[in-house]
Design a protein around this motif. Structure first.
Motif, PDB file in Angstrom:
ATOM      1  N   GLN B 254      75.784  99.317  44.710  1.00  0.00           N
ATOM      2  CA  GLN B 254      76.362 100.500  44.060  1.00  0.00           C
ATOM      3  C   GLN B 254      77.744 100.784  44.645  1.00  0.00           C
ATOM      4  N   TYR B 255      78.727 100.945  43.763  1.00  0.00           N
ATOM      5  CA  TYR B 255      80.106 101.193  44.167  1.00  0.00           C
ATOM      6  C   TYR B 255      80.618 102.407  43.401  1.00  0.00           C
ATOM      7  N   GLU B 256      80.830 103.512  44.084  1.00  0.00           N
ATOM      8  CA  GLU B 256      81.273 104.724  43.390  1.00  0.00           C
ATOM      9  C   GLU B 256      82.796 104.800  43.430  1.00  0.00           C
ATOM     10  N   ALA B 257      83.400 104.824  42.255  1.00  0.00           N
ATOM     11  CA  ALA B 257      84.857 104.727  42.153  1.00  0.00           C
ATOM     12  C   ALA B 257      85.339 105.612  41.011  1.00  0.00           C
ATOM     13  N   PRO B 258      86.646 105.871  40.969  1.00  0.00           N
ATOM     14  CA  PRO B 258      87.190 106.583  39.808  1.00  0.00           C
ATOM     15  C   PRO B 258      86.997 105.724  38.554  1.00  0.00           C
ATOM     16  N   LEU B 259      86.721 106.325  37.414  1.00  0.00           N
ATOM     17  CA  LEU B 259      86.656 105.560  36.178  1.00  0.00           C
ATOM     18  C   LEU B 259      88.021 104.910  35.968  1.00  0.00           C
ATOM     19  N   GLY B 260      88.013 103.675  35.477  1.00  0.00           N
ATOM     20  CA  GLY B 260      89.269 102.969  35.284  1.00  0.00           C
ATOM     21  C   GLY B 260      89.486 101.840  36.283  1.00  0.00           C
ATOM     22  N   ILE B 261      88.633 101.751  37.301  1.00  0.00           N
ATOM     23  CA  ILE B 261      88.691 100.597  38.206  1.00  0.00           C
ATOM     24  C   ILE B 261      88.388  99.348  37.372  1.00  0.00           C
ATOM     25  N   THR B 262      88.835  98.197  37.807  1.00  0.00           N
ATOM     26  CA  THR B 262      88.575  96.990  37.016  1.00  0.00           C
ATOM     27  C   THR B 262      87.478  96.157  37.674  1.00  0.00           C
ATOM     28  N   LEU B 263      86.923  95.252  36.872  1.00  0.00           N
ATOM     29  CA  LEU B 263      85.908  94.365  37.435  1.00  0.00           C
ATOM     30  C   LEU B 263      86.533  93.455  38.486  1.00  0.00           C
ATOM     31  N   ARG B 264      87.788  93.064  38.279  1.00  0.00           N
ATOM     32  CA  ARG B 264      88.431  92.213  39.287  1.00  0.00           C
ATOM     33  C   ARG B 264      88.453  92.916  40.646  1.00  0.00           C
ATOM     34  N   GLN B 265      88.834  94.194  40.636  1.00  0.00           N
ATOM     35  CA  GLN B 265      88.835  94.956  41.899  1.00  0.00           C
ATOM     36  C   GLN B 265      87.445  95.046  42.500  1.00  0.00           C
ATOM     37  N   LEU B 266      86.468  95.310  41.644  1.00  0.00           N
ATOM     38  CA  LEU B 266      85.099  95.473  42.153  1.00  0.00           C
ATOM     39  C   LEU B 266      84.570  94.168  42.733  1.00  0.00           C
ATOM     40  N   ILE B 267      84.855  93.053  42.057  1.00  0.00           N
ATOM     41  CA  ILE B 267      84.386  91.761  42.562  1.00  0.00           C
ATOM     42  C   ILE B 267      85.030  91.469  43.920  1.00  0.00           C
ATOM     43  N   ASP B 268      86.316  91.796  44.041  1.00  0.00           N
ATOM     44  CA  ASP B 268      87.002  91.610  45.327  1.00  0.00           C
ATOM     45  C   ASP B 268      86.311  92.399  46.429  1.00  0.00           C
ATOM     46  N   LEU B 269      86.039  93.678  46.135  1.00  0.00           N
ATOM     47  CA  LEU B 269      85.376  94.529  47.126  1.00  0.00           C
ATOM     48  C   LEU B 269      84.017  93.958  47.504  1.00  0.00           C
ATOM     49  N   ALA B 270      83.352  93.382  46.517  1.00  0.00           N
ATOM     50  CA  ALA B 270      81.979  92.900  46.735  1.00  0.00           C
ATOM     51  C   ALA B 270      81.955  91.483  47.307  1.00  0.00           C
ATOM     52  N   GLY B 271      83.088  91.011  47.801  1.00  0.00           N
ATOM     53  CA  GLY B 271      83.108  89.725  48.483  1.00  0.00           C
ATOM     54  C   GLY B 271      83.188  88.521  47.559  1.00  0.00           C
ATOM     55  N   GLY B 272      83.537  88.752  46.314  1.00  0.00           N
ATOM     56  CA  GLY B 272      83.694  87.639  45.376  1.00  0.00           C
ATOM     57  C   GLY B 272      82.377  87.213  44.757  1.00  0.00           C
ATOM     58  N   MET B 273      82.478  86.323  43.784  1.00  0.00           N
ATOM     59  CA  MET B 273      81.277  85.733  43.206  1.00  0.00           C
ATOM     60  C   MET B 273      80.611  84.908  44.301  1.00  0.00           C
ATOM     61  N   ARG B 274      79.341  84.545  44.106  1.00  0.00           N
ATOM     62  CA  ARG B 274      78.672  83.807  45.183  1.00  0.00           C
ATOM     63  C   ARG B 274      79.432  82.506  45.427  1.00  0.00           C
ATOM     64  N   GLU B 275      79.377  82.117  46.678  1.00  0.00           N
ATOM     65  CA  GLU B 275      80.217  81.026  47.168  1.00  0.00           C
ATOM     66  C   GLU B 275      80.155  79.775  46.284  1.00  0.00           C
ATOM     67  N   GLY B 276      81.336  79.298  45.901  1.00  0.00           N
ATOM     68  CA  GLY B 276      81.408  78.047  45.167  1.00  0.00           C
ATOM     69  C   GLY B 276      81.163  78.190  43.675  1.00  0.00           C
ATOM     70  N   HIS B 277      81.066  79.407  43.179  1.00  0.00           N
ATOM     71  CA  HIS B 277      80.782  79.597  41.757  1.00  0.00           C
ATOM     72  C   HIS B 277      81.767  80.562  41.137  1.00  0.00           C
ATOM     73  N   GLU B 278      81.832  80.538  39.807  1.00  0.00           N
ATOM     74  CA  GLU B 278      82.746  81.463  39.147  1.00  0.00           C
ATOM     75  C   GLU B 278      82.079  82.225  38.014  1.00  0.00           C
ATOM     76  N   LEU B 279      82.683  83.380  37.711  1.00  0.00           N
ATOM     77  CA  LEU B 279      82.151  84.262  36.674  1.00  0.00           C
ATOM     78  C   LEU B 279      82.199  83.562  35.315  1.00  0.00           C
ATOM     79  N   LYS B 280      81.100  83.697  34.571  1.00  0.00           N
ATOM     80  CA  LYS B 280      81.072  83.131  33.220  1.00  0.00           C
ATOM     81  C   LYS B 280      81.015  84.231  32.157  1.00  0.00           C
ATOM     82  N   PHE B 281      80.069  85.160  32.284  1.00  0.00           N
ATOM     83  CA  PHE B 281      80.017  86.297  31.356  1.00  0.00           C
ATOM     84  C   PHE B 281      79.405  87.489  32.062  1.00  0.00           C
ATOM     85  N   TRP B 282      79.638  88.683  31.481  1.00  0.00           N
ATOM     86  CA  TRP B 282      79.159  89.908  32.121  1.00  0.00           C
ATOM     87  C   TRP B 282      78.929  91.003  31.095  1.00  0.00           C
ATOM     88  N   THR B 283      78.080  91.946  31.444  1.00  0.00           N
ATOM     89  CA  THR B 283      77.910  93.140  30.620  1.00  0.00           C
ATOM     90  C   THR B 283      78.623  94.289  31.322  1.00  0.00           C
TER      91      THR B 283
END
Ligand SMILES: Cc1cc2nc3c(=O)[nH]c(=O)nc-3n(C[C@H](O)[C@H](O)[C@H](O)COP(=O)(O)O)c2cc1C
Ligand code: SF4
Ligand code: FES
Lengths: 225, 436
Positions: B254-283
């Motif tokens: 859970q990451y509480e942020a102002p509305l308008g944050i981007t998924l790129r920012q959130l992924i960065d905060l969360a340490g990136g996608m799991r090691e060695g893999h990349e994002l394919k699709f998301w809801t």
């Protein structure tokens, strides 16, 4: 109306009436009343349906229509422990499908069936609002977070052997019937067990603390006592 | 400058025994009550309007405006019902909130009920979360003992009773009118609108239904001020919100942020996608919101921007899937969910979701033809906009969006004669270094 007309005991009849009396209109009590029936009878029985109908002054057919609509109400006897494996997409992909297959094999049961010793009822369930702990298993609707096939089998073997098992975000597991009683609105006084939050719930907060980020509230600026 | 993360609702989740009254009061809890009583109900509604708070349950309807719709000249009792059914796949914010700090919600219920002049309020919590039910029951009991609930609260002359009501398993009961049916002891099938619940809701009386997070946001709006709340977020999507990251990411949560944050920012905060893999699709907001791809990483996560990108902000339930995941398998599973949860009231959804699973299952096994993709889109057309409630519409979102973004992957199932993916590779417990 005031005396038992079937197999449910006096205490249960009293508690069914007590639930109905909590609400501005008695019929609102039906969902918790059916939870109470399950806690006493181990499932929704014809006797339980009749009792709800009598207390609320509606027909047994109407109660039955409600009981069949909601997935938590069971017609077949449920074991001491109801084990739900989340196989909605996120958990399924993260391993829920493999966990469910493994448990079916291990217990030699199909979906919504009970192991021969009567201890475990296995079911695959939908998203239980714990996706950040995927793959998730629920035992008597308590969270068992971040499972593997091995950890799931271990938990179930421990339950069958009578060893204490703890929810990863809650207390030591009680029985399914005890859980149903709490859902009927009769607290078991165990709210104080378990943690405030699991690690994933705190992921963002920890980063905010490390960076000194706040929302600029009075309390975060230390202005509140 | 607003900080990147803005813990408000989550701010005391790391406190010792945060769920207790003692811990909550130590942090100034229940201060919003006297403030509200001093302001009067209309001023509370105005403050919530001024804050810009929009419903956090998915649709984003302005909360203060909804409260303003309650006809105060109607002689019937008014009710507040908190929607704590949290069942939209991917959504997992209200449950940890009620587990960690049920008093934040209870305080919000009292202030909100006071504003709309309700003397009875309900928390309709899904039944499948036992420990959360325990914590809510305890919090309500403590609030009565402390004089925050019951008769003549804080000597204000205002009375409120709060009832915790556990549901019994039905996704559709998150839809507000189906929820009212459930709360009245009936099968959870949506009601025809109008009349809207504000006019004829619970027991045919004026009723406000709000999401847990919406109501829990109210106390801080009173104590910190509407302007403080509105200073966060974007122009039309103001304030803070809990963003829930799940799936193939290093630190889900859970990451509480102002509305308008981007998924790129959130992924960065969360340490990136799991090691060695990349994002394919998301809801962006649960399974009922159309899928997005890495192309949309910089879309501001507010109501308008996500809408403009062809999806919906929904509940900010960010489910992230990497390249090991088969999109057809994912979509089939969601579709089976909608079929299972369809309440059966209307034909487009009841029959339509059945047909969708048939067609999709065939494709997933590699047994269909390319025409089946058009058939699927056709079937979606017959459901979208023709269903009685938004469940039917939501069922079409993953299908049409996945065909739009991943048509080739559907076709690959046909040429491959089945699913070309190894499901073991996408699990959380795949041995490190192993690959598909
Ligand atoms: C199928 C379906 C499921 C829903 N589930 C939920 C839910 O679990 N929780 C919730 O707050 N809103 C849910 N909603 C939205 C509610 O109908 C309603 O818009 C919301 O509770 C209003 O509160 P808000 O204005 O505070 O967001 C659902 C809607 C639909 C159509
Ligand atoms: S759209 Fe589906 S869930 Fe909604 S009323 Fe129709 S059948 Fe029921
Ligand atoms: S998908 Fe399993 S808990 Fe949400």
């Amino acid at each position: 109306m005031s005396h038992p007309t079937n197999g449910l005991d006096e205490k249960t009849w009293g508690e069914l009436r007590e639930i109905a009396a909590r609400y501005p209109e008695a019929r609102s009590g039906l969902l918790p009343m059916l939870h109470l029936v399950q806690s006493v009878e181990g499932r929704v029985t014809p006797e339980g349906i009749e009792a709800c109908a009598e207390v609320l002054g509606i027909s047994a057919a109407e109660v039955n229509g409600v009981a069949t609509f909601y997935t938590m109400y069971k017609r077949k006897p449920v074991g001491d422990y109801h084990v739900g494996v989340c196989t909605n997409t996120l958990c399924a992909v993260m391993g829920g499908d493999l966990i469910f297959e493994r448990l079916k094999e291990h217990l030699d049961v199909g979906n919504d069936e009970t192991s021969e010793d009567g201890k475990i009822t296995l079911e695959h369930i939908e998203c239980n609002a714990a996706c950040d702990y995927a793959p998730v298993m629920m035992v008597n609707w308590e969270f068992m977070d971040n499972q593997t096939p091995e950890s799931a089998v271990q938990a179930i073997d421990d339950l069958r052997a009578g060893n204490p098992v703890h929810s990863t975000r809650g207390p030591q597991l009680c029985t399914w019937r005890e859980a149903e009683r709490v859902l009927a609105g009769f607290p078991d006084d165990r709210a104080d067990e378990g943690p405030t939050a699991g690690p994933a719930s705190l992921a963002g907060l920890k980063i905010a603390r490390d960076n000194g980020w706040t929302a600029g509230t009075a309390s975060s600026k230390g202005e509140n006592a | 400058m607003t900080d990147t993360l803005t813990p408000v609702l989550t701010d005391n989740w790391d406190a010792e025994r945060a769920w207790t009254m003692a811990a909550y009061e130590e942090r100034g809890g229940y201060a919003a009550l006297d403030k509200a009583f001093a302001m009067g109900p209309d001023a509370v509604i105005t403050a919530v309007k001024d804050s810009g708070l929009r419903g956090r349950g998915g649709a984003g309807f302005p909360t203060g405006m909804k409260w303003g719709f309650i006809p105060q000249d109607n002689p019937r009792p008014k009710y507040l019902v908190v929607n704590a059914d949290e069942s939209e796949p991917g959504t997992c914010k209200d449950i940890p909130l009620m587990m960690a700090t049920p008093h934040t919600l209870v305080e919000g219920v009292i202030v909100s009920s006071y504003a709309i002049r309700a003397n009875t309020a309900f928390i309709y919590v899904r039944g499948e979360v036992l420990h959360v039910v325990r914590r809510l029951q305890r919090a309500v009991q403590e609030a009565y003992l402390a004089g925050h609930l019951g008769k003549n609260i804080h000597g204000s002359g205002y009375d409120l009773d709060l009832i915790v009501h556990a549901g019994a398993g039905a996704y559709i009961c998150g839809e507000e009118t189906a929820l009212l049916e459930g709360l009245e002891g009936r099968r959870g099938q949506p009601r025809l609108r109008p009349p809207f619940p504000a006019v004829a809701g619970l027991y045919a009386s004026p009723t406000v239904i709000n999401n847990v997070e919406s109501i829990a946001s109210v106390p801080a709006i009173l104590t910190e001020g509407a302007a403080w709340f509105a200073s966060m977020g974007t122009e039309k999507s103001q304030g803070h919100g809990i963003f829930s990251l799940s799936g193939h990411i290093t630190r889900p949560g859970q990451y509480e942020a102002p509305l308008g944050i981007t998924l790129r920012q959130l992924i960065d905060l969360a340490g990136g996608m799991r090691e060695g893999h990349e994002l394919k699709f998301w809801t962006p907001g649960g399974s009922s919101t159309p899928l997005l791809t890495p192309e949309h990483l910089d879309v501001p996560l507010d109501f308008e921007s996500v809408g403009a990108a062809g999806s919906m902000l929904g509940t900010r339930a960010l489910q992230l899937f990497d390249e090991t995941t088969c999109v057809v398998r994912a979509v089939l599973r969601w579709t089976e969910f909608y079929k299972h949860e369809s309440c059966g009231k209307c034909t487009p959804c009841r029959e339509g979701t059945w047909w969708l699973t048939q067609t999709l299952a065939r494709l997933e096994k590699g047994q269909g033809t390319e025409e089946d993709l058009d058939l699927l889109l056709d079937q979606c057309d017959n459901i979208l906009g023709r269903s009685f409630c938004a469940l039917g519409d939501g069922a079409t979102s993953p299908i049409s969006s996945s065909i739009q973004h991943f048509r080739d992957e559907y076709l690959a199932h046909l040429t491959h004669g089945g699913c070309p993916f190894d499901p073991a590779a996408s699990t959380a417990f795949v041995p490190a270094g192993a690959d598909a």
